[in-house]
Design a protein around this motif. Structure first.
Motif, short mmCIF file in Angstrom:
data_model
loop_
_atom_site.label_atom_id
_atom_site.label_comp_id
_atom_site.label_asym_id
_atom_site.label_seq_id
_atom_site.Cartn_x
_atom_site.Cartn_y
_atom_site.Cartn_z
N GLY A 263 -1.31 8.04 70.24
CA GLY A 263 -0.33 7.12 69.49
C GLY A 263 0.94 7.30 70.41
O GLY A 263 2.18 7.25 69.95
N ALA A 264 0.68 7.58 71.78
CA ALA A 264 1.75 7.87 72.66
C ALA A 264 2.77 6.60 72.70
O ALA A 264 2.38 5.40 72.34
CB ALA A 264 1.36 8.27 74.07
N ILE A 265 3.92 6.69 72.84
CA ILE A 265 4.77 5.63 72.98
C ILE A 265 4.58 4.38 73.92
O ILE A 265 4.76 3.24 73.57
CB ILE A 265 6.47 6.13 73.17
CG1 ILE A 265 7.26 4.72 72.82
CG2 ILE A 265 6.52 6.61 74.66
CD1 ILE A 265 8.84 5.16 72.74
N GLN A 266 4.01 4.87 75.06
CA GLN A 266 3.52 3.78 76.09
C GLN A 266 2.60 2.90 75.39
O GLN A 266 2.29 1.60 75.57
CB GLN A 266 3.27 4.46 77.19
CG GLN A 266 4.38 5.00 77.88
CD GLN A 266 4.46 6.58 77.63
OE1 GLN A 266 4.00 6.97 76.79
NE2 GLN A 266 5.38 7.14 78.12
N HIS A 267 1.50 3.67 74.78
CA HIS A 267 0.46 2.70 73.90
C HIS A 267 0.77 2.06 72.80
O HIS A 267 0.62 0.78 72.68
CB HIS A 267 -0.72 3.60 73.51
CG HIS A 267 -1.64 2.84 72.87
ND1 HIS A 267 -2.90 2.39 73.63
CD2 HIS A 267 -2.24 2.51 71.78
CE1 HIS A 267 -3.84 1.84 73.07
NE2 HIS A 267 -3.48 1.80 71.94
N ARG A 268 1.79 2.55 72.08
CA ARG A 268 2.45 1.75 71.03
C ARG A 268 3.20 0.59 71.44
O ARG A 268 3.02 -0.55 70.67
CB ARG A 268 3.43 2.57 70.15
CG ARG A 268 2.78 3.81 69.62
CD ARG A 268 3.53 4.36 68.33
NE ARG A 268 4.75 4.59 68.29
CZ ARG A 268 5.53 5.78 68.64
NH1 ARG A 268 5.06 6.97 68.79
NH2 ARG A 268 7.00 5.66 68.72
N VAL A 280 -8.32 6.23 63.80
CA VAL A 280 -9.34 7.22 63.34
C VAL A 280 -8.99 8.42 64.31
O VAL A 280 -9.00 8.10 65.65
CB VAL A 280 -10.74 6.45 63.56
CG1 VAL A 280 -11.89 7.67 63.23
CG2 VAL A 280 -10.99 5.44 62.64
N ASN A 281 -8.64 9.33 63.83
CA ASN A 281 -8.29 10.64 64.69
C ASN A 281 -8.74 11.83 63.96
O ASN A 281 -8.51 12.19 62.53
CB ASN A 281 -6.88 10.38 65.16
CG ASN A 281 -6.37 11.35 66.34
OD1 ASN A 281 -6.74 12.64 66.18
ND2 ASN A 281 -5.93 10.60 67.25
N PRO A 287 0.37 11.43 66.15
CA PRO A 287 1.23 10.43 65.99
C PRO A 287 1.18 9.15 65.50
O PRO A 287 1.94 8.35 64.88
CB PRO A 287 2.15 10.50 67.23
CG PRO A 287 1.59 11.54 67.84
CD PRO A 287 0.32 12.09 67.61
N ILE A 288 -0.12 8.91 65.88
CA ILE A 288 -0.67 7.46 65.53
C ILE A 288 -0.73 7.07 63.94
O ILE A 288 -0.39 5.94 63.37
CB ILE A 288 -2.08 7.09 66.07
CG1 ILE A 288 -2.52 5.82 65.98
CG2 ILE A 288 -3.43 7.90 65.38
CD1 ILE A 288 -1.97 4.65 66.98
N PHE A 289 -0.84 8.32 63.14
CA PHE A 289 -0.85 8.33 61.71
C PHE A 289 0.60 7.75 61.30
O PHE A 289 0.66 7.19 60.13
CB PHE A 289 -1.26 9.43 61.13
CG PHE A 289 -2.82 9.42 61.41
CD1 PHE A 289 -3.90 8.80 61.12
CD2 PHE A 289 -3.36 10.55 61.89
CE1 PHE A 289 -5.14 8.87 61.12
CE2 PHE A 289 -4.76 11.11 61.80
CZ PHE A 289 -5.77 9.93 61.80
N ALA A 290 1.52 8.05 61.87
CA ALA A 290 2.88 7.65 61.59
C ALA A 290 3.14 6.22 61.29
O ALA A 290 3.93 5.49 60.51
CB ALA A 290 3.90 8.41 62.13
#
Ligand code: FAD
Length: 315
Positions: A263-268, A280-281, A287-290
């Motif tokens: 869930g890095a900012i560049q992916h988001r 799923v992690n 961070p993706i869960f946030a």
């Protein structure tokens, strides 16, 4: 209420779903007038445009529209906008659509809004910027509003009509004939929907360890597209054409499932406007869960096959 031009997004005459979304949005704001540029306009195309409420269809079939990159399309669209006195022009926010929109706004001496995730009846648009940090409401204050709308911004709603058809004789200037298309290389067919248009995207990251099998199987069970993080692409596990994020594609599906992606900012930046996000992690602190609406803490190699089996069972 005035006429809202909708640029028909098509591949060899086959009208893409994004066009039906644009027609649905256009009906909120006025009378939708479809503009079909290039060859391939046939009964099937006519049927789609009529099913989604086009009140009129302009067809322009000049050879330059297919022989050269976007500039002739912007010229043709400007001529269509002028011919019908349009108050707004909607295009799909693809790479080509956004370039057409920008060139068109210059030609019309107007303003352009790109990557709109929603358009209200008064043509106020919603955009998500700075990797989702802000939501912006924007309007083109005067002139013809040129708006590039992200795929999946609206659910297509049929509204049968009997559109009048008019051949548009367009004049393409020499300056629009500067970049000729010399070859087209269609991508190998996967049978899956186009990533940027798909209503469902299942993406895999470094957590796949290079095995995209569970990601592809779940995508296929759901009828969705496959995406990938840059870590997966840089590792050579999946082609760059499927990368989601700042330096990849921007997607805005109804459902985005991120498997083994931190869930890095560049992916988001490439997926944050998805309507529902599932992660799923195996790391509960990822961070993706946030930002996820639903999260599953666990190994994707165990979870994804279970989800796939359950989806198939319910079909
Ligand atoms: P990681 O960050 O390594 O995360 C892997 C995740 O998988 C971890 O959270 C881990 O807990 C989890 N995991 C591991 N094994 C499992 C398992 N078995 N089951 C479940 N979970 C597991 N990134 C993009 O994605 N798109 C871009 O367009 C992009 N552009 C960038 C542009 C720039 C200028 C820069 C500097 C970076 C860019 N990045 C981009 C890279 C970005 O910063 C991250 O490095 C990248 O997104 C990380 O990918 P990842 O989440 O797959 O890998």
């Amino acid at each position: 209420m005035g006429e809202i031009l909708v640029l028909v997004d098509h591949v060899d005459g086959v009208v893409r779903k994004t066009t039906t979304e644009l027609l649905t949005i256009a009906r909120r704001a006025g009378d939708p007038v479809a503009v079909f540029l290039g060859s391939g306009y046939d009964d099937a195309a006519r049927q789609v445009l009529a099913s989604y409420g086009a009140t009129k269809v302009y067809v322009a079939d000049a050879p330059e529209l297919e022989e050269f990159l976007v500039a002739p399309k912007a010229e043709a669209l400007a001529q269509a906008a002028t011919a019908c006195g349009a108050v707004a022009v909607l295009v799909t926010a693809s790479a080509e659509g956004k370039e057409i929109a920008a060139r068109l706004a210059v030609k019309l001496g107007s303003g352009v809004i790109t990557d709109a995730t929603d358009v209200a009846a008064d043509l106020t648009t919603t955009q998500s910027v700075f990797a989702g940090g802000y939501t912006v409401a924007a309007q083109v204050p005067s002139g013809v509003a040129v708006i590039a709308v992200k795929p999946n911004a609206a659910t297509p709603e049929p509204s049968p009509s009997s559109p009048a058809e008019e051949k548009l004789a367009v004049t393409i200037s020499d300056s629009a004939r500067r970049a000729r298309i010399v070859a087209r290389a269609p991508r190998a067919a996967t049978g899956r929907p186009e990533l940027t248009e798909a209503a469902i995207v299942v993406s895999g990251g470094r957590g796949t360890g290079g095995d995209f099998g569970p990601v592809e199987e779940l995508a296929d069970a759901l009828g969705g597209a496959v995406g990938a993080s840059r870590a997966a692409v840089d590792s050579g596990w999946y082609p760059h054409a499927y990368q989601v994020g700042q330096t990849g594609k921007t997607v805005s599906p109804q459902l985005y499932l991120a498997a083994g992606i931190s869930g890095a900012i560049q992916h988001r930046a490439g997926m944050q406007t998805s309507k529902t996000i599932v992660a799923v992690n195996k790391d509960p602190e990822a961070p993706i869960f946030a930002m996820a609406d639903f999260g599953v803490v666990g190994d994707l190699h165990t979870i994804l096959p279970q989800v796939t089996a359950e989806v198939r069972k319910r079909k």
